[in-house]
Write an enzyme that holds these catalytic residues in place. Structure first.
Site, PDB file in Angstrom:
ATOM      1  N   THR A 198       0.821  -1.211   0.000  1.00 61.13           N
ATOM      2  CA  THR A 198       0.000   0.000   0.000  1.00 61.13           C
ATOM      3  C   THR A 198       0.859   1.267   0.000  1.00 61.13           C
ATOM      4  OG1 THR A 198      -1.483   1.279   1.427  1.00 61.13           O
ATOM      5  CG2 THR A 198      -0.101  -0.310   2.519  1.00 61.13           C
ATOM      6  N   ASP A 199       0.277   2.357  -0.483  1.00 59.36           N
ATOM      7  CA  ASP A 199       0.969   3.659  -0.418  1.00 59.36           C
ATOM      8  C   ASP A 199       0.980   4.207   1.008  1.00 59.36           C
ATOM      9  OD1 ASP A 199      -1.726   4.322  -0.156  1.00 59.36           O
ATOM     10  OD2 ASP A 199      -1.693   5.956  -1.612  1.00 59.36           O
ATOM     11  N   GLU A 200       0.189   3.592   1.910  1.00 56.15           N
ATOM     12  CA  GLU A 200       0.085   4.149   3.265  1.00 56.15           C
ATOM     13  C   GLU A 200       1.393   3.999   4.046  1.00 56.15           C
ATOM     14  OE1 GLU A 200      -3.646   3.299   5.233  1.00 56.15           O
ATOM     15  OE2 GLU A 200      -4.673   3.086   3.320  1.00 56.15           O
TER      16      GLU A 200
ATOM     17  N   ARG B 129     -10.901   9.746  12.966  1.00 54.36           N
ATOM     18  CA  ARG B 129     -10.089   8.539  13.213  1.00 54.36           C
ATOM     19  C   ARG B 129      -8.806   8.975  13.937  1.00 54.36           C
ATOM     20  NH1 ARG B 129      -8.356   5.455   7.785  1.00 54.36           N
ATOM     21  NH2 ARG B 129     -10.251   4.230   8.108  1.00 54.36           N
TER      22      ARG B 129
ATOM     23  N   TYR C  98      -1.995  -0.576  10.814  1.00 49.88           N
ATOM     24  CA  TYR C  98      -2.084  -1.246   9.502  1.00 49.88           C
ATOM     25  C   TYR C  98      -0.863  -0.909   8.647  1.00 49.88           C
ATOM     26  CZ  TYR C  98      -3.347  -1.746   4.562  1.00 49.88           C
ATOM     27  OH  TYR C  98      -3.324  -2.046   3.220  1.00 49.88           O
ATOM     28  N   SER C  99      -0.597   0.401   8.481  1.00 49.22           N
ATOM     29  CA  SER C  99       0.502   0.763   7.571  1.00 49.22           C
ATOM     30  C   SER C  99       1.848   0.344   8.154  1.00 49.22           C
ATOM     31  CB  SER C  99       0.470   2.254   7.222  1.00 49.22           C
ATOM     32  OG  SER C  99       0.442   3.057   8.371  1.00 49.22           O
TER      33      SER C  99
ATOM     34  N   LYS D  51       2.216  -3.279   7.203  1.00 53.54           N
ATOM     35  CA  LYS D  51       2.532  -3.441   5.774  1.00 53.54           C
ATOM     36  C   LYS D  51       3.974  -2.971   5.507  1.00 53.54           C
ATOM     37  CE  LYS D  51       0.156  -4.636   2.835  1.00 53.54           C
ATOM     38  NZ  LYS D  51      -0.193  -6.002   2.304  1.00 53.54           N
TER      39      LYS D  51
HETATM   40  P1  NAD Z   1      -9.394  -7.818   1.898  1.00 52.90           P
HETATM   41  O1  NAD Z   1      -9.380  -7.537   3.368  1.00 52.90           O
HETATM   42  O2  NAD Z   1     -10.610  -7.546   1.094  1.00 52.90           O
HETATM   43  O3  NAD Z   1      -9.007  -9.367   1.639  1.00 52.90           O
HETATM   44  C1  NAD Z   1      -7.984 -10.021   2.343  1.00 52.90           C
HETATM   45  C2  NAD Z   1      -8.063 -11.498   1.992  1.00 52.90           C
HETATM   46  O4  NAD Z   1      -6.964 -12.168   2.649  1.00 52.90           O
HETATM   47  C3  NAD Z   1      -9.338 -12.193   2.484  1.00 52.90           C
HETATM   48  O5  NAD Z   1      -9.841 -13.040   1.480  1.00 52.90           O
HETATM   49  C4  NAD Z   1      -8.870 -12.983   3.693  1.00 52.90           C
HETATM   50  O6  NAD Z   1      -9.644 -14.159   3.935  1.00 52.90           O
HETATM   51  C5  NAD Z   1      -7.445 -13.329   3.290  1.00 52.90           C
HETATM   52  N1  NAD Z   1      -6.575 -13.596   4.445  1.00 52.90           N
HETATM   53  C6  NAD Z   1      -6.422 -12.828   5.559  1.00 52.90           C
HETATM   54  N2  NAD Z   1      -5.544 -13.415   6.399  1.00 52.90           N
HETATM   55  C7  NAD Z   1      -5.120 -14.556   5.799  1.00 52.90           C
HETATM   56  C8  NAD Z   1      -4.188 -15.563   6.153  1.00 52.90           C
HETATM   57  N3  NAD Z   1      -3.546 -15.527   7.328  1.00 52.90           N
HETATM   58  N4  NAD Z   1      -3.971 -16.583   5.290  1.00 52.90           N
HETATM   59  C9  NAD Z   1      -4.639 -16.637   4.108  1.00 52.90           C
HETATM   60  N5  NAD Z   1      -5.539 -15.719   3.723  1.00 52.90           N
HETATM   61  C10 NAD Z   1      -5.776 -14.678   4.556  1.00 52.90           C
HETATM   62  O7  NAD Z   1      -8.139  -7.021   1.329  1.00 52.90           O
HETATM   63  P2  NAD Z   1      -7.991  -6.267  -0.081  1.00 52.90           P
HETATM   64  O8  NAD Z   1      -8.606  -4.917   0.027  1.00 52.90           O
HETATM   65  O9  NAD Z   1      -8.400  -7.192  -1.167  1.00 52.90           O
HETATM   66  O10 NAD Z   1      -6.405  -6.047  -0.112  1.00 52.90           O
HETATM   67  C11 NAD Z   1      -5.544  -7.049  -0.687  1.00 52.90           C
HETATM   68  C12 NAD Z   1      -4.103  -6.585  -0.524  1.00 52.90           C
HETATM   69  O11 NAD Z   1      -3.929  -5.335  -1.178  1.00 52.90           O
HETATM   70  C13 NAD Z   1      -3.692  -6.382   0.931  1.00 52.90           C
HETATM   71  O12 NAD Z   1      -2.373  -6.851   1.086  1.00 52.90           O
HETATM   72  C14 NAD Z   1      -3.736  -4.870   1.117  1.00 52.90           C
HETATM   73  O13 NAD Z   1      -2.809  -4.435   2.093  1.00 52.90           O
HETATM   74  C15 NAD Z   1      -3.361  -4.401  -0.272  1.00 52.90           C
HETATM   75  N6  NAD Z   1      -3.892  -3.069  -0.667  1.00 52.90           N
HETATM   76  C16 NAD Z   1      -5.214  -2.811  -0.543  1.00 52.90           C
HETATM   77  C17 NAD Z   1      -5.710  -1.556  -0.959  1.00 52.90           C
HETATM   78  C18 NAD Z   1      -7.187  -1.236  -0.880  1.00 52.90           C
HETATM   79  O14 NAD Z   1      -7.568  -0.094  -1.164  1.00 52.90           O
HETATM   80  N7  NAD Z   1      -8.058  -2.176  -0.542  1.00 52.90           N
HETATM   81  C19 NAD Z   1      -4.829  -0.611  -1.492  1.00 52.90           C
HETATM   82  C20 NAD Z   1      -3.469  -0.942  -1.607  1.00 52.90           C
HETATM   83  C21 NAD Z   1      -3.008  -2.174  -1.198  1.00 52.90           C
HETATM   84  P1  TYD Z   2     -10.911   3.438   4.126  1.00 48.57           P
HETATM   85  O1  TYD Z   2     -11.847   2.981   3.053  1.00 48.57           O
HETATM   86  O2  TYD Z   2     -11.015   2.805   5.487  1.00 48.57           O
HETATM   87  O3  TYD Z   2      -9.440   3.335   3.541  1.00 48.57           O
HETATM   88  P2  TYD Z   2      -8.025   3.889   4.155  1.00 48.57           P
HETATM   89  O4  TYD Z   2      -8.200   4.223   5.581  1.00 48.57           O
HETATM   90  O5  TYD Z   2      -7.117   2.725   3.938  1.00 48.57           O
HETATM   91  O6  TYD Z   2      -7.658   5.087   3.314  1.00 48.57           O
HETATM   92  O7  TYD Z   2     -11.112   4.983   4.331  1.00 48.57           O
HETATM   93  C1  TYD Z   2     -10.915   5.912   3.268  1.00 48.57           C
HETATM   94  C2  TYD Z   2     -11.045   7.300   3.849  1.00 48.57           C
HETATM   95  O8  TYD Z   2     -12.397   7.491   4.275  1.00 48.57           O
HETATM   96  C3  TYD Z   2     -10.185   7.522   5.082  1.00 48.57           C
HETATM   97  O9  TYD Z   2      -9.700   8.875   5.050  1.00 48.57           O
HETATM   98  C4  TYD Z   2     -11.148   7.362   6.243  1.00 48.57           C
HETATM   99  C5  TYD Z   2     -12.470   7.829   5.669  1.00 48.57           C
HETATM  100  N1  TYD Z   2     -13.681   7.174   6.208  1.00 48.57           N
HETATM  101  C6  TYD Z   2     -14.740   7.956   6.673  1.00 48.57           C
HETATM  102  O10 TYD Z   2     -14.694   9.198   6.671  1.00 48.57           O
HETATM  103  N2  TYD Z   2     -15.851   7.313   7.141  1.00 48.57           N
HETATM  104  C7  TYD Z   2     -15.950   5.955   7.201  1.00 48.57           C
HETATM  105  O11 TYD Z   2     -16.983   5.407   7.673  1.00 48.57           O
HETATM  106  C8  TYD Z   2     -14.851   5.163   6.701  1.00 48.57           C
HETATM  107  C9  TYD Z   2     -14.902   3.653   6.731  1.00 48.57           C
HETATM  108  C10 TYD Z   2     -13.731   5.821   6.205  1.00 48.57           C
END
Ligand code: NAD
Ligand code: TYD
Length: 362
Positions: A132-134, A290, A158-159, A162
């Site tokens: 992630t960029d975080e 938050r 979280y960040s 990661k």
């Molecule tokens: P998500 O939370 O939707 O899915 C996570 C998946 O991992 C689930 O299917 C869960 O069952 C599985 N999982 C969790 N722990 C596990 C373990 N110990 N063993 C096997 N499987 C396990 O997450 P996402 O949003 O699809 O994100 C996927 C990846 O991309 C993550 O590494 C996240 O950090 C990264 N990422 C996400 C975003 C975003 O905006 N969602 C942005 C940048 C990077």
């Molecule tokens: P989120 O989808 O949790 O992603 P991230 O924290 O990884 O960026 O949140 C996106 C942005 O939205 C973040 O600045 C937090 C804000 N947010 C709200 O304002 N209300 C909400 O209920 C949630 C879940 C997030």
């Protein structure tokens, strides 16, 4: 074939669907099915002979080793993680266990497997770590976007988890020579995102006339990327990325949270007007901020664009309209999560694959 972790989550499932529509190369998906893993995301491919599912933990070294030995993948694509910042604030330990220790154990199993490969398979092998960029922390309003050279300054548990996993990936490249790739991507949106994240949560609440909770002043800025664009980028990095490098991926779409929520409201007003005719925006409610909330993320994507020719292709206005439409068309998908039915059905359907793992390990 390739081995993917976390394929039942939001991005992993989008990647799998895109992968099988672009290539015949088989894929095995290792997913623990935590609360965020939903096999219904992959219902359309569950009977595809190119797709194999194993319910298991990335931190279970025996399971991972047996899968690697059995399927002999040419690449491991690591999506599995605990991914929600708010959960990391209320319970950081799970983030260290999955994102740090789990990634480390997966790296170790991949290294042991890679060492068994002969040339040219060893040279062609890739471990692609999805991050992630975080990890770069928070930007001031006028600061340039994150480049790959930015120092790591993670602010949330979280960040931080990661960032730690990124460091282990780097160390496995530097110390042992494992052919790794790392991607650092901005906020994704699109179909099948778990409804605890901003966009699906806002759509769900709006549809049920519940308050739409904006944290603080809502002027925090994120760079939004459609999940399908992210998956295209990951395929480009897997195919053509330079070993040992990391690539930032972004949507060129910096928006404040308020702007995102207002865009959702505008789309809902057109696609599903409220019975009394009031605008959905009247449901927006500012709530407490938050803790440690990062103010702004932005990506400089010149490396991936220049080296690999990848560029985002879905404009936010169009992407968010399609996303709102998807959630309107799949209210049963959200409902099964809200009611918990998706967990019960996953446990029923996948006990068999757990038995498979037990047999494969024995
Ligand atoms: P998500 O939370 O939707 O899915 C996570 C998946 O991992 C689930 O299917 C869960 O069952 C599985 N999982 C969790 N722990 C596990 C373990 N110990 N063993 C096997 N499987 C396990 O997450 P996402 O949003 O699809 O994100 C996927 C990846 O991309 C993550 O590494 C996240 O950090 C990264 N990422 C996400 C975003 C975003 O905006 N969602 C942005 C940048 C990077
Ligand atoms: P989120 O989808 O949790 O992603 P991230 O924290 O990884 O960026 O949140 C996106 C942005 O939205 C973040 O600045 C937090 C804000 N947010 C709200 O304002 N209300 C909400 O209920 C949630 C879940 C997030």
């Amino acid at each position: 074939m390739i081995l993917l972790t976390g394929g039942c989550g939001f991005i992993g499932s989008a990647f799998l669907l895109q992968w099988l529509s672009h290539t015949d190369e088989p894929v095995v998906n290792l997913d623990l099915l935590t609360y965020a893993g939903n096999p219904a995301n992959l219902a359309s491919i569950q009977d595809d002979p190119r797709y194999h599912f194993v319910q298991g933990d990335i931190a279970d070294s025996k399971v991972v080793a047996s899968l690697l030995a059995r399927y002999r993948p040419r690449a491991v694509l690591h999506f599995a993680a605990e991914s929600h910042v708010d959960r990391s604030i209320s319970g950081p330990l799970a983030f260290a266990e999955t994102n740090v220790v789990g990634t480390l154990k997966l790296l170790d199993a991949a290294l042991a497997y890679w060492r068994t490969l002969e040339s040219p398979a060893a040279a062609a092998f890739r471990f692609l770590h999805v991050s992630t960029d975080e990890v770069y922390g928070s930007l001031g309003p006028d600061a340039a976007g994150f480049t790959e050279a930015n120092r790591y300054e993670p602010n949330s548990p979280y960040s931080a988890s990661k960032a730690a996993s990124d460091h282990f990936v780097r160390a496995y490249r530097h110390t042992y020579g494992l052919p790794t790739l790392t991607t650092n991507c901005s906020n994704n949106y699109g179909p099948r995102q778990f409804p605890e994240k901003l966009i699906p949560l806002m759509i769900h609440n709006a549809l049920h006339a519940k308050p739409m909770p904006v944290y603080g002043d809502g002027q925090q800025i994120r760079d939004w990327l459609h999940v399908d664009d992210h998956c295209h980028a990951l395929r480009a990095v897997l195919d053509r990325g330079r070993v040992g490098e990391s690539y930032n991926i972004g949507g060129r779409s910096e928006l404040s949270n308020m702007a995102v929520v207002e865009a959702i409201c505008r789309n809902l007003d057109i696609l599903r007007p409220r019975a009394g005719g009031q605008p959905h925006a009247s449901l927006i409610a500012h709530v407490g901020d938050r803790p440690g909330h990062d103010r702004r993320y932005a990506i400089d994507d010149s490396k991936i664009s220049g080296e690999l020719g990848w560029n985002p292709s879905i404009a936010f206005d169009e992407g968010v309209r399609q996303t709102v439409q998807w959630y309107l068309d799949h209210e049963d998908w959200v409902q099964s999560i809200v009611s918990g039915a998706y967990r019960r059905s996953a446990q029923r359907n996948y006990s068999a694959s757990t038995e498979f793992v037990a047999r494969a390990v024995a």
